[in-house]
Design a protein around this motif. Structure first.
Motif, mmCIF file in Angstrom:
data_model
loop_
_atom_site.group_PDB
_atom_site.id
_atom_site.type_symbol
_atom_site.label_atom_id
_atom_site.label_comp_id
_atom_site.label_asym_id
_atom_site.label_seq_id
_atom_site.Cartn_x
_atom_site.Cartn_y
_atom_site.Cartn_z
ATOM 1 N N LEU A 137 5.667 -18.609 10.848
ATOM 2 C CA LEU A 137 5.752 -17.488 9.904
ATOM 3 C C LEU A 137 7.194 -17.232 9.481
ATOM 4 N N ARG B 183 12.901 -6.471 4.703
ATOM 5 C CA ARG B 183 11.941 -7.429 4.184
ATOM 6 C C ARG B 183 12.557 -8.817 3.958
ATOM 7 N N ARG C 203 7.589 -1.665 5.983
ATOM 8 C CA ARG C 203 7.499 -2.286 4.656
ATOM 9 C C ARG C 203 7.339 -3.795 4.804
ATOM 10 N N LYS D 206 -7.835 -6.664 10.422
ATOM 11 C CA LYS D 206 -8.814 -7.590 9.884
ATOM 12 C C LYS D 206 -8.162 -8.775 9.190
ATOM 13 N N HIS E 141 -5.288 -11.764 8.579
ATOM 14 C CA HIS E 141 -4.464 -12.727 9.319
ATOM 15 C C HIS E 141 -5.041 -13.078 10.691
ATOM 16 N N LYS F 217 0.222 -23.947 5.219
ATOM 17 C CA LYS F 217 0.548 -24.214 3.824
ATOM 18 C C LYS F 217 -0.304 -25.377 3.345
ATOM 19 N N LEU G 248 -13.798 -9.307 4.913
ATOM 20 C CA LEU G 248 -12.717 -8.371 5.237
ATOM 21 C C LEU G 248 -13.187 -6.927 5.151
ATOM 22 N N GLY G 249 -14.170 -6.653 4.289
ATOM 23 C CA GLY G 249 -14.687 -5.289 4.160
ATOM 24 C C GLY G 249 -14.663 -4.824 2.710
ATOM 25 N N ARG H 266 -6.490 4.143 3.298
ATOM 26 C CA ARG H 266 -6.611 3.196 4.402
ATOM 27 C C ARG H 266 -7.999 3.213 5.034
ATOM 28 N N ASP I 137 -9.569 -2.311 2.768
ATOM 29 C CA ASP I 137 -8.997 -3.171 3.814
ATOM 30 C C ASP I 137 -7.852 -4.036 3.323
ATOM 31 N N VAL I 138 -7.875 -4.412 2.055
ATOM 32 C CA VAL I 138 -6.796 -5.261 1.539
ATOM 33 C C VAL I 138 -6.707 -5.079 0.022
ATOM 34 N N MET J 30 4.485 -3.236 -3.248
ATOM 35 C CA MET J 30 5.157 -3.534 -1.986
ATOM 36 C C MET J 30 5.803 -2.275 -1.406
ATOM 37 N N ASN J 31 6.261 -1.415 -2.290
ATOM 38 C CA ASN J 31 6.888 -0.187 -1.805
ATOM 39 C C ASN J 31 5.876 0.896 -1.456
ATOM 40 N N ARG K 288 -0.052 1.328 1.451
ATOM 41 C CA ARG K 288 -0.187 1.562 2.894
ATOM 42 C C ARG K 288 -1.340 0.741 3.449
ATOM 43 N N PRO L 151 -2.668 -3.549 3.660
ATOM 44 C CA PRO L 151 -2.133 -4.907 3.486
ATOM 45 C C PRO L 151 -2.362 -5.432 2.064
ATOM 46 N N SER M 124 7.125 -23.847 1.369
ATOM 47 C CA SER M 124 6.421 -23.309 0.204
ATOM 48 C C SER M 124 4.926 -23.359 0.447
ATOM 49 N N SER M 125 4.180 -22.588 -0.349
ATOM 50 C CA SER M 125 2.743 -22.496 -0.081
ATOM 51 C C SER M 125 2.038 -23.808 -0.407
ATOM 52 N N LYS N 165 3.222 -15.059 3.463
ATOM 53 C CA LYS N 165 3.133 -16.004 4.573
ATOM 54 C C LYS N 165 1.995 -15.668 5.520
ATOM 55 N N ILE N 166 1.648 -14.393 5.679
ATOM 56 C CA ILE N 166 0.568 -14.121 6.616
ATOM 57 C C ILE N 166 -0.771 -14.106 5.880
ATOM 58 N N HIS N 167 -1.832 -14.330 6.647
ATOM 59 C CA HIS N 167 -3.226 -14.379 6.198
ATOM 60 C C HIS N 167 -3.536 -15.569 5.289
ATOM 61 N N ARG O 73 -1.800 -18.450 2.287
ATOM 62 C CA ARG O 73 -0.737 -18.966 1.433
ATOM 63 C C ARG O 73 -1.381 -19.815 0.345
#
Lengths: 422, 422
Positions: free
Chosen positions: A121, A200, A223, A395, A397, A411, B121-122, B200, B204-205, B219-220, B223, B225, B366-367, B395-397, B399
């Protein structure tokens, strides 16, 4: 104590160094990583007396600050737990290297081959409370999975953690890897956490290990993606088609084998058709082990001397010798209860009925769902992950025990021979 | 326009309904989901004229509001694109159902069997801009993967999206599934987005599909994922061991087959040893297609008439007939450039050298990483996912291209026969 500006500068230096080191660790071969892990283990064993002295400094301060017995217990190291840290690192060295594993490589109609490669990661930030052994475990897991780590332990464990960190650095250096691949934050200022969870550009994921207060703070303030473990309100449902011997054995083990772990069962659900047969037997076992029982009205009709479970009980992770018990009409009622009151951690059904077992597996939305097995099995070692950095109740990752694979991603790779898209 | 309080209430109703519907969709069998998808496709074809009329309402308003040509192009539907939406839903129906797939079920030394089951995921929140066809695609992908969806399209596409939503609801109803499994937000108030990305308990996403401004705001403020796609600064590196014919074919295709897609190459890197041979040939092709070239000094020494690439050019996703070109010493310099200036989207090496190809695959973070293939292949259909909800630069969950599998997770399952933990 550093000034706030100094903390920001310090954390950015830590972050930058971690990002740089992460590239070297990502491409380090298995041999170098294992060499570092074994050298860390050797250094920890050799420095056992130094680690225990540092821990005694922390323990003295903790006692003076009036920390409670449970916290003191988690903070304390002894010769056996130090040896356990070294052994844990050797076990991680023995695990297969997940990085670079290529899977599912298939030819597509266009002629290209498409597959996936497992990759680190990047930089993992770990925020944890009392237990100093997490420092060694987390360093080992992050390194083996090709990631750089920034570790932020509890303030009460500062000296213990720094002593362990010195052994970790020595191990990295012995294998020719950058010492900054694992950095243990050397300030107890909470501003350091605020920086860590918002940098980040330097940190790819945060793994918190701690109480509900810590997790909720991170959910609001981070964040950066968080792989979190909220809490474990685990259930055993005894179906009316259960084998009674298995039901008793599992309901006993799931509650009483350890009280303080997140995979311990907190609520027992019993099908009404077998409640009169099952409840007195399990209640006798719980009573003999001084487990307090709190029951619904139908439970109390069968077990006269127990207190009434309140609405709050069904939501509660006791982490103590207490269990709530509810009689339900059938499996559907049990699933409804679990999906409503549970924490999506670990839930088990005890049944010999094939169709119900199959439905329970599919319909219970928890990170581990079990048939005829104790919820206490929800654990990285028991699942064959070798070790775990934590148990995710998220849920995306990763769900459930998170081992080396949970600290990686995949990847896509494409192999061609001059192929272009039409 | 609703009051802010009304928006909050409305969004919570939507969220609550989605959460409830998600349970029904998660356990719906493949047959019901496919029936719904095919019924949606039929409704869209039947209502083609209604959809086109709704789209004309949006287009008229958009023209009056002075939207630029590119946005108008993305907003517009025609008979062919409506037929394409229906066809896309039929293709999703034909894909294998990922939900419930059990893998890696193995016996452990304790006697339990441990494996993984793929689960939805929901509730997925999707925030997108102009293109109305995303409404149908996203509804189809979320449904097939067992998720409920809350869709928030661009305000300029409101009428088009609501017309498509009516067809989606009709399809769900035809299969006996809850219509609230896919809800299209019917307000253009931005406060609705602020609610969606912070609810939340209901979502879920979040999957955003839009420009950099939208993503950075999420991104800011989110709350929940976010599976995000930031941008695509893709590279082709022509190694000095490249086959020149393959290099020309790929450098041409990767840049000129389409200019506006995220997998289009924006920077061409060329090993200095072959620059004098390769660059004039590819430059002639680019010039014939009116592609503007911006080069480093070494490039300009070989291609006299082109402008100088600035530092900013190396960071830029042009989405236009422009390419930046840099001559590099060797593959290491190319990898350093890509990992520094790239966006971790898609990067390719052209080489016949086995060891370099192997290193490039591993070291480029890279992905999608490619050997001797055009970056334009980075796409869900080309990879065999059947369809994609987007391309993740996270990178998580997930790519790279995210298909049905990216909209699911895996829970652990444990099968025992009365097993307890020792």
């Amino acid at each position: 104590m550093m000034l706030e500006m100094d903390i920001k500068t310090y954390m950015h230096q830590v972050g930058q160094a971690a990002r740089t080191a992460s590239r070297a660790i990502a491409r380090a071969d298995s041999n170098a990583k294992n060499k570092a892990l074994l050298a860390m283990a050797d250094a920890i064993e050799r420095d056992s007396a130094i680690l225990l002295a540092a821990n005694e400094t922390d323990m003295t301060a903790a006692r003076a600050n009036g920390l409670d017995a449970a916290l003191l217990d988690r903070l304390s190291l002894n010769a056996k737990s130090v040896a356990g840290m070294a052994e844990g690192l050797r076990q991680i060295a023995a695990l297969p290297d997940p990085v670079g594993e290529i899977t599912d490589l298939k030819y597509r109609p266009s002629g290209i081959q498409v597959g996936k490669m497992r990759v680190p990661l990047g930089v993992i930030g770990i925020i944890y409370e009392a237990r100093p052994n997490v420092t060694a475990d987390a360093a080992g897991l992050c390194l083996k999975s090709g990631n750089a780590a920034i570790l932020r332990g509890g303030s009460e464990a500062l000296h213990s953690n720094q002593a362990i960190a010195a052994c970790v650095r020595e191990g990295l250096a012995a294998a020719g890897l950058p010492e900054t691949a694992v950095q243990v934050i050397n300030t107890t200022d909470r501003a350091a956490v605020a920086e860590l969870i918002t940098m980040r550009e330097f940190v790819d994921v945060i793994v918190p290990r701690g109480g509900k207060g810590l997790i909720e703070r991170l959910m609001n303030d981070a964040r950066i993606p968080v792989i979190k473990h909220l809490h474990g309100v685990c259930h055993v449902y005894v179906d009316d088609k259960a084998d009674m011997d298995k039901a008793i054995r599992i309901a006993d083990n799931a509650k009483t084998s350890r009280y303080g772990t997140c995979n311990t069962t907190e609520t027992l659900l019993v099908a009404s058709a077998v409640a009169a047969e099952f409840l007195p037997k399990i209640a006798a076992i719980y009573a003999s082990k001084n487990v307090e029982m709190r029951g619904c009205e139908r439970t109390r009709a069968l077990l006269k001397d127990i207190v009434t479970a309140t609405e709050e009980d069904w939501h509660t992770e006791y982490l103590a010798p207490i269990i709530s018990i509810r009689v339900v009409d059938d499996m559907d009622a049990a699933i409804t209860h679990i999906n409503h009151y549970g924490s999506q951690h670990t839930d088990a059904i005890i049944t010999e009925d094939y169709t119900r077992a199959r439905r329970f597996l599919r319909e219970v939305d928890s990170s581990s769902v079990m048939i005829n097995a104790s919820t206490r099995f929800a654990d990285g070692f028991e699942y064959g992950l070798g070790a775990e950095i934590g148990i995710s109740t998220d849920k995306i990752h990763a769900r459930g025990p998170v081992g080396l694979e949970g600290l990686t991603s995949q990847k896509w790779i494409v192999l061609g021979d001059g192929h272009v898209r039409g």
